[in-house]
Structures are given as C-alpha cells and as structure tokens.
Design an enzyme around this catalytic site. Structure first.
Site, mmCIF file in Angstrom:
data_model
loop_
_atom_site.group_PDB
_atom_site.id
_atom_site.type_symbol
_atom_site.label_atom_id
_atom_site.label_comp_id
_atom_site.label_asym_id
_atom_site.label_seq_id
_atom_site.Cartn_x
_atom_site.Cartn_y
_atom_site.Cartn_z
ATOM 1 N N ASN A 186 0.824 -1.198 0.000
ATOM 2 C CA ASN A 186 0.000 0.000 0.000
ATOM 3 C C ASN A 186 0.871 1.267 0.000
ATOM 4 O O ASN A 186 1.033 1.912 -1.035
ATOM 5 C CB ASN A 186 -0.941 -0.046 1.207
ATOM 6 C CG ASN A 186 -2.071 0.938 1.107
ATOM 7 O OD1 ASN A 186 -1.929 1.960 0.463
ATOM 8 N ND2 ASN A 186 -3.197 0.642 1.728
ATOM 9 N N ASP A 187 1.471 1.588 1.146
ATOM 10 C CA ASP A 187 2.262 2.834 1.215
ATOM 11 C C ASP A 187 3.333 2.911 0.128
ATOM 12 O O ASP A 187 3.590 3.984 -0.417
ATOM 13 C CB ASP A 187 2.969 2.931 2.571
ATOM 14 C CG ASP A 187 2.001 3.187 3.703
ATOM 15 O OD1 ASP A 187 0.865 3.591 3.414
ATOM 16 O OD2 ASP A 187 2.387 2.983 4.871
ATOM 17 N N VAL A 188 3.964 1.765 -0.162
ATOM 18 C CA VAL A 188 5.127 1.807 -1.051
ATOM 19 C C VAL A 188 4.741 1.993 -2.517
ATOM 20 O O VAL A 188 5.611 2.110 -3.379
ATOM 21 C CB VAL A 188 6.007 0.545 -0.884
ATOM 22 C CG1 VAL A 188 6.517 0.422 0.541
ATOM 23 C CG2 VAL A 188 5.284 -0.724 -1.313
#
Ligand code: NAP
Length: 460
Positions: free
Chosen positions: A385-387
């Site tokens: 997600n974040d990456v």
C-alpha cells in the site's frame, strides 16, 4: 592462557567481518549469519578461559536461560512479528551494556577520565537503546497506542537530554580518581537515561518505526563498544563497532529510502494515526474478478509483481511464485519489484520470495526497475500500500511526501490485491487505488492468488 583467549578473539573478529560481508548478498546471507554465529559462540566460550574469571556457575545459568528463551522465540515467532523480536533483542544488548557500566561503577573500577567518560556514555546510550526498544516492541506488538505525544514534546526531549548529559558529566568528574560516584547519583542518571529513551521513542509511530529500530540498533553497538573499552575486552569493542557501523549505514539507507531525515524522524515523527493528505482523492475503486485478472495477465507481455506486507501476513509467497511460473510457461515475462521498506523490516520481501524459491535474478530493487513501469503491461500489487502510493510524489501535505515509491501507477494496467479498503501502515489513503488504470481484486492474498492460479490453468 591469555594468549589463547587473544588468539580466539582474533579469529572471532575475522568471523564477524566475513559474516557481515556475506550478508551483503542474498545468495550468501544465510552462510554469513552462520559464520557470525560461530564467532559469537567462540567468543562466549573464550570468556571462560579469561584468567581470574569468577562466577562461572552464574554465567552458565544466565547462558542457559538466555539461550533457551532465544531458541524458543526463534522457533515460535512468526515472520510478521520479527521486527518486534529484533527490537526487543536489540534493546537487551543496550541494557546489558548499561549494566556492565553500572557494575563497574559499583565495584569502584572506573579509573581515569577516558574510561569514566566512555562508561558514562556507554550507559547513557545503552539505557536509551533499552527503553526505546521496549517502547518500539510494545508499539509493534500493538500493546501500546501507536503515537503518544507529550505537550511541548521537543522541549521535553531537549531538557531531559541536557539534564542527563549534565549529570553524566558530574559522575565523570566525581569518579575520576575515586573509581566510582555517589550511588544515588548513578541511580538518578540511569533513570533519566531510561526516561530519555522512552520519551524520544513514544511519539514515533507509523512509517518511521523501521528507521528508529535500526538507529537504536546502532546505539546498542556503540554502547557495547564503549563498555568493551571499559572492560578491556577487544571482542566487545570489535562487535560493538561492527554493529554500530552497520546499524548506522542501515539507518541512513532506510532514511534515504523513505526520504526522511533522521532528525525529522526523531523530532517531527509521522504519527501513525489515520490521516489523509492535503488533496481529496478523485475517482472510484473499480473491482475485477480473479478470472479477469488471470486473462489480463495471460495476454500480457510483461508483468511486474510488487509484494508488500499483506503478502507476508497471508503467507502467499509460494502461491505467487506458482502463478509467476504458470505465466512464464504461457510466454509472459514476470519480474518482482521490491521496495526497500516493503513489509515490516528491511529485506522482508526478499527473504519471503527467496524462501518460496524465486530466483534472485528475477528480483529487482526500486532503482533498477522503476523507470521501466511505462513499458509494463500489468503491475500486480499484492498486499502493498504505502510503497505504491503516488501521493508521495504529488501531495506536499501528505506525511509520506517525498518517499520514493514503486511507480505502479505508470504501468499500462495495475491490479491491486487486498482484502478491502484498509489503509496502509502510515494510515494514508492511496491515490493508486482510484486511478483509471487500476482495478482491485478483493480478498486475502493467498486465496486471491490461488484463484488466479486456478483460472490460469484454464487459459493454457
Ligand atoms: P502497508 O502499507 O502496511 O499495506 C499493507 C496492505 O496489505 C494493507 O493496505 C492491507 O489492506 C493489506 N493486507 C493486509 N493483510 C492482507 C492479506 N491477508 N491479504 C491481502 N492484503 C492484505 O504495506 P507496504 O506497502 O509493504 O508498506 C510498508 C509500510 O510499513 C511502509 O509504510 C513502511 O514505512 C512501514 N514499515 C516498514 C518497515 C520495513 O523495514 N520494511 C518496518 C516497519 C514499518 P487490507 O486491510 O485492505 O487488506
């Protein structure tokens, strides 16, 4: 007897360096850990031969208890809980270094300004590493709320640091010549040092945690090295320097990978609470089925898999590799793209993919593959997600602004496998999921990939 001990220490130093060198390559990393482990065992055994060594029974009891707990924990702790384990074991190292200084002060064995200064610095840094690591453990284990920020947090940090350093200087001056200082001063010093570690770590949460654990690891190395000097033990000095230097390099690499200056991590942490960036996200999430996902990839030339924490939780790596092999049999080129902080610890994804048997030459780092996404037919995001969040590139108000990301949004098509609308580790909404070229395949990674594998069988 001392010459045997010194000879063993020399061999141990060489084993640490050889082990560390091997760990820089994924193909030799396991061997490197074994070499360094043999070095540790030799160093521990040599301690029994040190002339005048007392309390041998107590040492054996401590070794059996410590070794037993570590053996048990190493076997039962899940891969996804590894960061907590690293944090707490690292903290133990710092705490042990601080205790060495405490014992030497209690015995009145700290003579001369250099030894006294190193003993005080080692105990300060070791105590900070200990209490900071305990807080990191409690947070990662979900026992403590992710971010606890005091009013005027930075001022509290600075005042506490100055008080602790001032008291440390006082202890150095008092102990020069006498070999020790007032025990109450020492107790106060240790309490302040422990409080400092806890207070600095408490507000840090979310995406900054890996950097903090690595920084505390470097602190532990430094503390061990200093206390090695106090004890006149060369192996402790070498082990401390190796851990301190590698921990510092790892901290710098991770801070760079997340585009977070180390001082920013300590003084302006990302809170880890759910937040959104400055700009509202437009569009909607489009769903697709495993059948559609299989067909889209089957008729592609190039697929890049981007794994993240969700793949680790689901333990989907073996299924993912099965799917990749199926696609390759069908003539599709499949590679794996690993972000430096994907998952919950550095190298998390590399270890899982290696365990599943994915060849190293199919695995690429961010810098190696990112420019190629516009030529990729499908970027398959599995539990990441974040990456892969493009707001890191575009939204100046986002807390992850500036963090390098995998450019999955620049691929011709993007498929995201996740269970629902859950946010990533830093609690931020992901613009990728709303992009026109992105489709969501909802489900736990293991089942979703198994469904794709089932569908691909029909497309042979
Ligand atoms: P992430 O941002 O934590 O997102 C993981 C995603 O996986 C979630 O959005 C979740 O969504 C999904 N998920 C969870 N369980 C799943 C399952 N069983 N099947 C499928 N999906 C599942 O992960 P990431 O992209 O790997 O990013 C890592 C983050 O952790 C970064 O913010 C990094 O800074 C931080 N971090 C990294 C390290 C490190 O050293 N690598 C250490 C600590 C923290 P759903 O709930 O909707 O399924």
């Amino acid at each position: 007897m001392q010459w045997i001990v010194d000879g063993v220490y020399l061999v141990v130093a060489a084993l640490f360096v050889i082990g560390l060198k091997a760990m820089s390559s994924p193909t030799k990393a396991r061997r490197g850990i074994a070499w360094a482990g043999i070095g540790m065992i030799l160093a521990t055994l040599a301690t029994f031969l040190v002339p005048g060594m007392k309390n041998l029974t107590l040492i054996v009891v401590a070794l059996v208890i410590g070794g037993g707990v570590a053996w048990w924990a190493g076997r039962v702790v899940k891969m996804t809980d590894m960061p907590q384990m690293v944090a707490i074991y690292n903290g133990m190292g710092g705490g042990a270094a601080a205790l060495i200084a405490a014992v030497e002060f209690a015995r009145g064995e700290v003579h001369g300004p250099v030894v006294a200064t190193l003993a005080v610095l080692g105990s300060l840094i070791g105590s900070v590493a200990f209490s900071g690591s305990v807080i990191a453990f409690l947070k990662l284990q979900g026992i403590m709320s992710k971010a606890v920020r005091l009013p005027a947090q930075n001022l509290v940090n600075i005042v506490l640091a100055l008080l602790t350093l001032g008291l440390g200087a006082w202890i150095v001056i008092a102990s020069v010549g006498a070999g020790s200082a007032n025990p109450w001063l020492l107790v106060l010093f240790f309490l302040l040092s422990l409080a400092l570690g806890a207070v600095v770590t408490m507000p840090i949460g979310g995406a900054d945690m890996p950097v903090v654990i690595s920084l505390l690891n470097a602190f532990t190395g430094l503390a061990v090295g200093f206390e090695g000097y106090v004890l006149g033990n060369p192996t402790l000095i070498i082990a401390g320097i190796v851990v301190g230097a590698s921990g510092t390099l790892l901290t710098q690499l991770m801070a760079k990978a997340m585009n977070r200056p180390i001082l920013g991590v300590l003084f302006t942490p990302i809170s880890g609470e759910a937040q959104v960036g400055g700009a509202a996200l437009e569009g909607s999430m489009k769903e697709l089925t495993a059948t559609d996902a299989a067909a889209l990839m089957r008729y592609s030339e190039r697929v890049v898999v981007i794994p993240g924490y969700g793949m680790a939780v689901a333990g989907a790596q073996h299924k993912v590799w099965e799917m990749a092999r199926q696609l390759e049999e069908l003539g599709v080129e499949v590679s794996f793209a690993i972000h430096p902080v994907a998952g919950r610890m550095p190298g998390h994804m590399n270890v899982l993919l290696a365990e599943a048997g994915v060849p190293y030459e199919k695995i690429f780092d961010l810098e190696e593959i990112n420019a190629e996404f516009p030529q990729v037919d499908v970027a398959l995001v599995i539990g990441a997600n974040d990456v892969v969040n493009p707001v890191a590139r575009t939204d100046k108000l986002s807390p992850i602004y500036g963090m390098p990301i995998m450019d999955a949004d620049r691929a011709r098509n993007c498929i995201v496998i996740k269970r629902g609308r859950g946010a990533g580790y830093s609690g931020i909404e992901n613009a990728l999921f709303y992009a026109d070229n992105t489709s969501m395949l909802y489900g736990s990674a293991q089942q979703a990939v198994a469904d794709i594998v089932g569908q691909l069988k029909d497309l042979h």
